[in-house]
Design an enzyme around this catalytic site. Sequence first.
Site, mmCIF file in Angstrom:
data_model
loop_
_atom_site.group_PDB
_atom_site.id
_atom_site.type_symbol
_atom_site.label_atom_id
_atom_site.label_comp_id
_atom_site.label_asym_id
_atom_site.label_seq_id
_atom_site.Cartn_x
_atom_site.Cartn_y
_atom_site.Cartn_z
ATOM 1 N N ASP A 152 0.837 -1.202 0.000
ATOM 2 C CA ASP A 152 0.000 0.000 0.000
ATOM 3 C C ASP A 152 0.877 1.260 0.000
ATOM 4 O O ASP A 152 2.062 1.216 0.367
ATOM 5 C CB ASP A 152 -0.906 0.016 1.234
ATOM 6 C CG ASP A 152 -1.922 -1.115 1.189
ATOM 7 O OD1 ASP A 152 -2.199 -1.626 0.084
ATOM 8 O OD2 ASP A 152 -2.417 -1.496 2.266
HETATM 9 N N1 URA Z 1 -1.339 -5.919 3.932
HETATM 10 C C1 URA Z 1 -1.849 -4.675 3.891
HETATM 11 O O1 URA Z 1 -2.904 -4.403 4.441
HETATM 12 N N2 URA Z 1 -1.145 -3.722 3.223
HETATM 13 C C2 URA Z 1 0.047 -3.956 2.633
HETATM 14 O O2 URA Z 1 0.653 -3.051 2.063
HETATM 15 C C3 URA Z 1 0.553 -5.260 2.682
HETATM 16 C C4 URA Z 1 -0.153 -6.228 3.341
#
Ligand code: URA
Length: 238
Positions: free
Chosen positions: A104
């Site tokens: 993310d």
């Molecule tokens: N899980 C999440 O919620 N975000 C990420 O970036 C990676 C794993």
Amino acid sequence: MRIDKILANSGYGTRSQVKEYLRSGRVCLHGQIITDPGFSVFDKDLDSITLDGSPIRAGSYLYFCLNKPDGYVTAMKDDHLPCVGDLLPEHLKTKKLAPVGRLDYHTTGVLLITNEGDLSHKLTSPKWHKEKVYLVTYEGPALTEKEVQLFAQGFTLHEKGHEPEKLKPAQLTLLSDGQCRLILTEGKTHQVKRMLASQGRSVIALHRESIGSLCLHEGQKPGEMYALSEDEIAQLKE
Ligand code: URA
């Protein structure tokens, strides 16, 4: 092929950078220093080129481990926001590199970048069971043994407007209040955040510490990346 071209094509630097490596005596063929950038190497001798004493990988595939910084989109291009493609040095921008999987925008840490499409496909396939380790900082009451047990058994996410989603067992380790380590063997979208949200906690910072055997090198700062060694590539493919 010219030795400077081999080195540059293999991701070791721009043509002018590798010429400098050659001039300063860092490159050998069969143990003999080569300083002439135009020196021709036969295919059969590619395995015998070394840079600073280590054999180079003269294949067409490149593999890098980036420490993804906060505030970057996991994409090679983005019209509006900073993206991990912006962090690649100029000489790698034409190598068709792409991130494997997605972190993310605010998630930091280990992100593999390669142009070996097959490997990328394998590592993101649901059949790939290597561990991804996340350090999670969250808000809400401290997680307890109850969540440790629940995550260890595997449970089903029930979210408004979505089909229920069954999760594989995951290993939760309680650290200080507000921090835990979560080890997943799958990679569903926003999985860590959704798992914590299902238990009434919200993630405020997320850092991926490793994917299988791949982790950050000591002192590797956000935005920095290193080229994987032969051993690191082999371990990842195991
Ligand atoms: N899980 C999440 O919620 N975000 C990420 O970036 C990676 C794993």
